[in-house]
Each structure stands twice: as structure tokens, then as C-alpha cells.
Design a protein around this motif. Structure first.
Motif, PDB file in Angstrom:
ATOM      1  N   ALA A 102     -13.845 -11.536  -0.842  1.00  0.00           N
ATOM      2  CA  ALA A 102     -14.138 -10.656   0.298  1.00  0.00           C
ATOM      3  C   ALA A 102     -14.535  -9.258  -0.165  1.00  0.00           C
ATOM      4  O   ALA A 102     -15.646  -8.802   0.094  1.00  0.00           O
ATOM      5  CB  ALA A 102     -12.928 -10.590   1.235  1.00  0.00           C
ATOM      6  N   TRP A 103     -13.628  -8.562  -0.842  1.00  0.00           N
ATOM      7  CA  TRP A 103     -13.911  -7.183  -1.235  1.00  0.00           C
ATOM      8  C   TRP A 103     -14.863  -7.082  -2.418  1.00  0.00           C
ATOM      9  O   TRP A 103     -15.421  -6.020  -2.676  1.00  0.00           O
ATOM     10  CB  TRP A 103     -12.627  -6.416  -1.538  1.00  0.00           C
ATOM     11  N   GLY A 104     -15.085  -8.175  -3.104  1.00  0.00           N
ATOM     12  CA  GLY A 104     -16.077  -8.166  -4.176  1.00  0.00           C
ATOM     13  C   GLY A 104     -17.472  -7.884  -3.655  1.00  0.00           C
ATOM     14  O   GLY A 104     -18.374  -7.538  -4.408  1.00  0.00           O
ATOM     15  N   THR A 105     -17.664  -8.012  -2.350  1.00  0.00           N
ATOM     16  CA  THR A 105     -18.956  -7.720  -1.725  1.00  0.00           C
ATOM     17  C   THR A 105     -19.114  -6.236  -1.422  1.00  0.00           C
ATOM     18  O   THR A 105     -20.182  -5.803  -1.018  1.00  0.00           O
ATOM     19  CB  THR A 105     -19.101  -8.500  -0.398  1.00  0.00           C
ATOM     20  N   SER A 106     -18.048  -5.464  -1.603  1.00  0.00           N
ATOM     21  CA  SER A 106     -18.057  -4.053  -1.207  1.00  0.00           C
ATOM     22  C   SER A 106     -18.261  -3.116  -2.393  1.00  0.00           C
ATOM     23  O   SER A 106     -17.859  -3.421  -3.518  1.00  0.00           O
ATOM     24  CB  SER A 106     -16.731  -3.696  -0.532  1.00  0.00           C
ATOM     25  N   PHE A 107     -18.841  -1.973  -2.101  1.00  0.00           N
ATOM     26  CA  PHE A 107     -19.016  -0.936  -3.114  1.00  0.00           C
ATOM     27  C   PHE A 107     -17.657  -0.454  -3.609  1.00  0.00           C
ATOM     28  O   PHE A 107     -16.724  -0.292  -2.828  1.00  0.00           O
ATOM     29  CB  PHE A 107     -19.785   0.261  -2.543  1.00  0.00           C
ATOM     30  N   GLY A 108     -17.548  -0.229  -4.907  1.00  0.00           N
ATOM     31  CA  GLY A 108     -16.362   0.384  -5.479  1.00  0.00           C
ATOM     32  C   GLY A 108     -15.159  -0.514  -5.689  1.00  0.00           C
ATOM     33  O   GLY A 108     -14.119  -0.043  -6.148  1.00  0.00           O
ATOM     34  N   PHE A 109     -15.262  -1.799  -5.342  1.00  0.00           N
ATOM     35  CA  PHE A 109     -14.105  -2.672  -5.510  1.00  0.00           C
ATOM     36  C   PHE A 109     -13.803  -2.836  -6.995  1.00  0.00           C
ATOM     37  O   PHE A 109     -14.679  -3.206  -7.776  1.00  0.00           O
ATOM     38  CB  PHE A 109     -14.352  -4.038  -4.864  1.00  0.00           C
ATOM     39  N   PRO A 110     -12.539  -2.582  -7.430  1.00  0.00           N
ATOM     40  CA  PRO A 110     -12.213  -2.592  -8.859  1.00  0.00           C
ATOM     41  C   PRO A 110     -11.930  -3.968  -9.455  1.00  0.00           C
ATOM     42  O   PRO A 110     -11.660  -4.071 -10.641  1.00  0.00           O
ATOM     43  CB  PRO A 110     -10.937  -1.740  -8.913  1.00  0.00           C
ATOM     44  N   GLY A 111     -11.993  -5.025  -8.657  1.00  0.00           N
ATOM     45  CA  GLY A 111     -11.609  -6.340  -9.153  1.00  0.00           C
ATOM     46  C   GLY A 111     -10.114  -6.542  -8.967  1.00  0.00           C
ATOM     47  O   GLY A 111      -9.411  -5.653  -8.483  1.00  0.00           O
ATOM     48  N   VAL A 112      -9.615  -7.717  -9.359  1.00  0.00           N
ATOM     49  CA  VAL A 112      -8.205  -8.037  -9.106  1.00  0.00           C
ATOM     50  C   VAL A 112      -7.345  -8.065 -10.372  1.00  0.00           C
ATOM     51  O   VAL A 112      -6.192  -8.465 -10.319  1.00  0.00           O
ATOM     52  CB  VAL A 112      -8.069  -9.375  -8.347  1.00  0.00           C
ATOM     53  N   ARG A 113      -7.871  -7.647 -11.473  1.00  0.00           N
ATOM     54  CA  ARG A 113      -7.076  -7.660 -12.712  1.00  0.00           C
ATOM     55  C   ARG A 113      -5.906  -6.689 -12.661  1.00  0.00           C
ATOM     56  O   ARG A 113      -4.860  -6.939 -13.234  1.00  0.00           O
ATOM     57  CB  ARG A 113      -7.948  -7.337 -13.919  1.00  0.00           C
ATOM     58  N   SER A 114      -6.084  -5.593 -11.973  1.00  0.00           N
ATOM     59  CA  SER A 114      -5.026  -4.584 -11.854  1.00  0.00           C
ATOM     60  C   SER A 114      -4.618  -4.460 -10.387  1.00  0.00           C
ATOM     61  O   SER A 114      -5.398  -3.999  -9.551  1.00  0.00           O
ATOM     62  CB  SER A 114      -5.508  -3.226 -12.363  1.00  0.00           C
ATOM     63  N   VAL A 115      -3.385  -4.874 -10.096  1.00  0.00           N
ATOM     64  CA  VAL A 115      -2.874  -4.754  -8.738  1.00  0.00           C
ATOM     65  C   VAL A 115      -2.816  -3.287  -8.328  1.00  0.00           C
ATOM     66  O   VAL A 115      -3.091  -2.939  -7.176  1.00  0.00           O
ATOM     67  CB  VAL A 115      -1.479  -5.417  -8.617  1.00  0.00           C
ATOM     68  N   THR A 116      -2.494  -2.416  -9.259  1.00  0.00           N
ATOM     69  CA  THR A 116      -2.420  -0.985  -8.975  1.00  0.00           C
ATOM     70  C   THR A 116      -3.778  -0.458  -8.511  1.00  0.00           C
ATOM     71  O   THR A 116      -3.867   0.294  -7.540  1.00  0.00           O
ATOM     72  CB  THR A 116      -1.946  -0.203 -10.213  1.00  0.00           C
ATOM     73  N   LYS A 117      -4.859  -0.875  -9.187  1.00  0.00           N
ATOM     74  CA  LYS A 117      -6.197  -0.413  -8.802  1.00  0.00           C
ATOM     75  C   LYS A 117      -6.598  -0.964  -7.433  1.00  0.00           C
ATOM     76  O   LYS A 117      -7.224  -0.255  -6.640  1.00  0.00           O
ATOM     77  CB  LYS A 117      -7.226  -0.790  -9.863  1.00  0.00           C
ATOM     78  N   VAL A 118      -6.249  -2.213  -7.137  1.00  0.00           N
ATOM     79  CA  VAL A 118      -6.553  -2.769  -5.817  1.00  0.00           C
ATOM     80  C   VAL A 118      -5.763  -2.015  -4.749  1.00  0.00           C
ATOM     81  O   VAL A 118      -6.300  -1.660  -3.700  1.00  0.00           O
ATOM     82  CB  VAL A 118      -6.249  -4.287  -5.749  1.00  0.00           C
ATOM     83  N   ARG A 119      -4.481  -1.764  -5.018  1.00  0.00           N
ATOM     84  CA  ARG A 119      -3.651  -1.021  -4.072  1.00  0.00           C
ATOM     85  C   ARG A 119      -4.252   0.366  -3.821  1.00  0.00           C
ATOM     86  O   ARG A 119      -4.364   0.815  -2.683  1.00  0.00           O
ATOM     87  CB  ARG A 119      -2.222  -0.902  -4.581  1.00  0.00           C
ATOM     88  N   GLU A 120      -4.677   1.052  -4.890  1.00  0.00           N
ATOM     89  CA  GLU A 120      -5.288   2.374  -4.746  1.00  0.00           C
ATOM     90  C   GLU A 120      -6.594   2.280  -3.955  1.00  0.00           C
ATOM     91  O   GLU A 120      -6.885   3.146  -3.117  1.00  0.00           O
ATOM     92  CB  GLU A 120      -5.533   2.996  -6.122  1.00  0.00           C
ATOM     93  N   TYR A 121      -7.387   1.241  -4.206  1.00  0.00           N
ATOM     94  CA  TYR A 121      -8.637   1.023  -3.469  1.00  0.00           C
ATOM     95  C   TYR A 121      -8.344   0.887  -1.979  1.00  0.00           C
ATOM     96  O   TYR A 121      -8.970   1.538  -1.146  1.00  0.00           O
ATOM     97  CB  TYR A 121      -9.323  -0.238  -4.006  1.00  0.00           C
TER      98      TYR A 121
END
Length: 184
Positions: A102-121
Motif C-alpha cells: 500500500a504505502w510503497g506506492t507513496s512518495f517518501g515511504f521508507p520501506g518496512v525494514r525499520s519499524v521505527t522509520k515506518v512509525r516516524e513516516y
């Protein structure tokens, strides 16, 4: 509505890359036809969650100014119980593939390797709820569905109690408890 620490609401919108909108619409349509594919069921804290695509802002006449969106937006709306940070982390751990699709289609999505980065996104794109309504503020969707399943079988139990012997009813009742154990 219950106290604010009981149910939390989160709305996130992210701009979708133009060449990814067809993929996103297809994925959301498949999720609509086969809801289990999104993998949300394991989260007991979820009251509801919804993904949608916004491509325009409706014009309601003057004095509203007509607006054009630069991109379609993916909206994620959710209501949940508990603290926001652990909810997002659980959400990411449990449905990584769906989030990536879903969010891989959006600008700036950091991927799912880091839960912290997804949470911050998510936190950076989130809007606080200005208003929310819940028909059953003390119950999640799973709780309401469980209650409905129990209610359907309860009608059968009432009939069995009227017509069956004590031994027959005991067998029927034990079967009910076994089938509905997860709902009780």
C-alpha cells in the motif's frame, strides 16, 4: 464517546506516485473482495481500519475555492485502543507485506525494514482526529462480530433447552462452548 485514552483515532494521508495509482486501486479492490488478505485480523486492538484513495476534493459551491490535488492521496484511517506507538509497531510487524504494497506506492515511504522509520513516516503524515463517532465505543469490530455469532447460536440453545432432555442439552451446550470458545 469514551474517554480519549480508551479509543484513539489516527488519519494518515500520503501522496501517491502517479504511475502507481493503478496498482494501488487494484490492490485495494482485491482487499475489498477478500478482506482477510490484508491480514488485520490478528490485531485485537483494532476497532476499525480503512484504506481509501482520494483523487479530488468535491466542490460544494461558493464560497468554497476550487482545489486540485497535485497527486492522488492514500488515506489510512484507524481507531484502536492503547498507546499509539505500540499499536503502529504491532501493525507493522503483523502486516508488513500489506503495508509495503500500500504505502510503497507513496512518495517518501521508507520501506518496512525499520519499524521505527515506518512509525516516524506514519506520525509525520498523521492528522489528529477533530471528530469521531463510534456506534459501539466500548467494543472493537471483532468484539461485535463475536457477540453476533454468540447471539445466533443462543437462539438455537433456547430452543434446545425447551425440547431436549438434560443429557441432550448438555451435549448441545458443550458443543456450543467448543465452537464459540474464541468468542467468549
Amino acid at each position: 464517546m469514551t474517554s480519549p485514552d480508551r479509543v484513539k483515532f489516527l488519519t494518515v494521508h500520503s501522496p501517491v506516485k502517479p504511475y502507481r495509482i493503478v496498482w494501488l486501486r487494484s490492490m485495494l479492490k482485491i482487499g475489498e473482495i477478500f478482506p482477510g488478505i490484508m491480514g488485520i485480523r490478528p490485531l485485537d486492538a483494532v476497532y476499525f481500519t480503512r484504506w481509501s484513495i482520494v483523487t479530488s476534493i468535491p466542490y460544494n459551491g461558493r464560497p468554497q475555492v476550487r482545489e486540485r490535488l497535485g497527486h492522488p492521496y492514500l488515506f489510512w484511517e484507524t481507531a484502536f485502543s492503547g498507546a499509539t506507538e505500540p499499536y503502529i509497531e504491532s501493525f507493522v510487524y503483523l502486516i508488513q507485506k500489506s503495508i509495503k504494497r500500500a504505502w510503497g506506492t507513496s512518495f517518501g515511504f521508507p520501506g518496512v525494514r525499520s519499524v521505527t522509520k515506518v512509525r516516524e513516516y506514519i506520525e509525520n503524515l498523521a492528522y489528529p482526529a477533530a471528530h469521531a463517532y463510534s456506534a459501539y465505543p466500548e467494543a472493537s469490530v471483532r468484539m461485535v462480530l463475536s457477540a453476533l455469532r454468540i447471539q445466533r447460536e443462543q437462539e438455537f440453545l433456547v430452543d434446545a433447552a425447551r425440547t431436549a432432555t438434560a443429557e441432550e442439552f448438555a451435549v448441545v451446550y458443550r458443543g456450543f462452548l467448543e465452537r464459540r470458545q474464541g468468542d467468549l
